[in-house]
Design a protein around this motif. Sequence first.
Motif, PDB file in Angstrom:
ATOM      1  N   GLN A   1      -7.863   9.973   0.138  1.00 17.23           N
ATOM      2  CA  GLN A   1      -7.678   8.804   1.001  1.00 17.23           C
ATOM      3  C   GLN A   1      -8.465   8.933   2.294  1.00 17.23           C
ATOM      4  O   GLN A   1      -9.129   7.980   2.726  1.00 17.23           O
TER       5      GLN A   1
ATOM      6  N   PRO B   1       7.487   2.982  -3.889  1.00 18.33           N
ATOM      7  CA  PRO B   1       6.196   2.342  -3.601  1.00 18.33           C
ATOM      8  C   PRO B   1       6.295   0.834  -3.446  1.00 18.33           C
ATOM      9  O   PRO B   1       5.618   0.250  -2.593  1.00 18.33           O
TER      10      PRO B   1
ATOM     11  N   VAL C   1      -1.046   1.697  -6.822  1.00 20.07           N
ATOM     12  CA  VAL C   1      -0.279   2.718  -6.120  1.00 20.07           C
ATOM     13  C   VAL C   1       0.895   3.199  -6.971  1.00 20.07           C
ATOM     14  O   VAL C   1       1.177   4.397  -7.045  1.00 20.07           O
ATOM     15  N   THR C   2       1.576   2.279  -7.636  1.00 19.20           N
ATOM     16  CA  THR C   2       2.748   2.647  -8.427  1.00 19.20           C
ATOM     17  C   THR C   2       2.369   3.503  -9.625  1.00 19.20           C
ATOM     18  O   THR C   2       3.023   4.519  -9.914  1.00 19.20           O
TER      19      THR C   2
ATOM     20  N   THR D   1       5.284  -0.818  -0.038  1.00 14.90           N
ATOM     21  CA  THR D   1       4.157  -1.747  -0.117  1.00 14.90           C
ATOM     22  C   THR D   1       4.538  -3.111   0.454  1.00 14.90           C
ATOM     23  O   THR D   1       3.771  -3.709   1.226  1.00 14.90           O
TER      24      THR D   1
ATOM     25  N   GLY E   1      -2.840   4.018   0.844  1.00 14.43           N
ATOM     26  CA  GLY E   1      -3.427   3.501  -0.377  1.00 14.43           C
ATOM     27  C   GLY E   1      -3.572   1.986  -0.343  1.00 14.43           C
ATOM     28  O   GLY E   1      -4.622   1.442  -0.691  1.00 14.43           O
ATOM     29  N   VAL E   2      -2.518   1.293   0.099  1.00 16.88           N
ATOM     30  CA  VAL E   2      -2.562  -0.166   0.157  1.00 16.88           C
ATOM     31  C   VAL E   2      -3.558  -0.649   1.205  1.00 16.88           C
ATOM     32  O   VAL E   2      -4.364  -1.557   0.959  1.00 16.88           O
TER      33      VAL E   2
ATOM     34  N   VAL F   1       1.495   5.760   0.081  1.00 19.71           N
ATOM     35  CA  VAL F   1       1.592   4.352  -0.285  1.00 19.71           C
ATOM     36  C   VAL F   1       0.876   3.474   0.735  1.00 19.71           C
ATOM     37  O   VAL F   1       0.047   2.626   0.381  1.00 19.71           O
TER      38      VAL F   1
ATOM     39  N   ALA G   1       1.513   6.875  -8.403  1.00 22.97           N
ATOM     40  CA  ALA G   1       2.698   7.567  -7.906  1.00 22.97           C
ATOM     41  C   ALA G   1       3.483   8.188  -9.055  1.00 22.97           C
ATOM     42  O   ALA G   1       3.903   9.352  -8.988  1.00 22.97           O
TER      43      ALA G   1
END
Length: 240
Positions: free
Chosen positions: A156, A91, A44-45, A95, A228-229, A225, A48
């Motif tokens: 997503q 993020p 994710v980071t 997260t 995504g996680v 975020v 981003a």
Amino acid sequence: MSSLTYVQFHALYVLPVLAALTATVHHRRDSVDWRVGAAGLVVVTVLAVAYTLPWDRLLISMGVWSYGAGTVAGRLWGVPYEEIAFFVLQPALTTLWTLHVAGPVVEGVTHTRRDRLLGAAAGLAVGLVGLLALTAPATTYAGAILAWAGPVLALQWGVGWRYLWRVRARVAAAVLVPSAYLWAVDRLAIRAGVWTISDTYTTGLAVAGLPVEEMLFFVVTNCFVVQGVVLFRWVVGRWR
């Protein structure tokens, strides 16, 4: 001269919360798959930073927002170092909060080809709305957010909107709590003169002094975020 620098903003409002979340997640190892969670944070980071940097640079160059005198230490490719750091810190913060509230992966959710197409189409529709909003100066900032968000949401939602809907209460909690906190500290930063939002490219609508476009920005980025996680954990669980 601003009463607060961007570095001080991070030191006062971002890093302490990040440290607290890290410490409290540490005590939840019984309920969190650390390898998956850590991998999700890295993915994710990286995305981003790569996806946000060009967009952020464009809006700064247009004058959608600007920074107070002496508030930033320097710039890379026109973007303050502290802003790039925020692309990593937000993020991480969101997260870690998500890992507090995401709970175990829910099994038995199916996602068909038709579902993938519907999800992708819905995300692209958000992007189309954003492109239309770019045609008027007052909706430029909001339009830029939605147009930028469209491809990510399409990906997503195409991957797993049915799963996100199944765990919607968890997703909502994971998105809204950090968004509300970032709304509050963003308002403080604007009041302190760390950054200024352009009147030309915004609607003028605000809640408690915070432009609605800033509120939209934090909701959208936290959705990126959190979704995504959550989806990363779900997909890895299905592979297993």
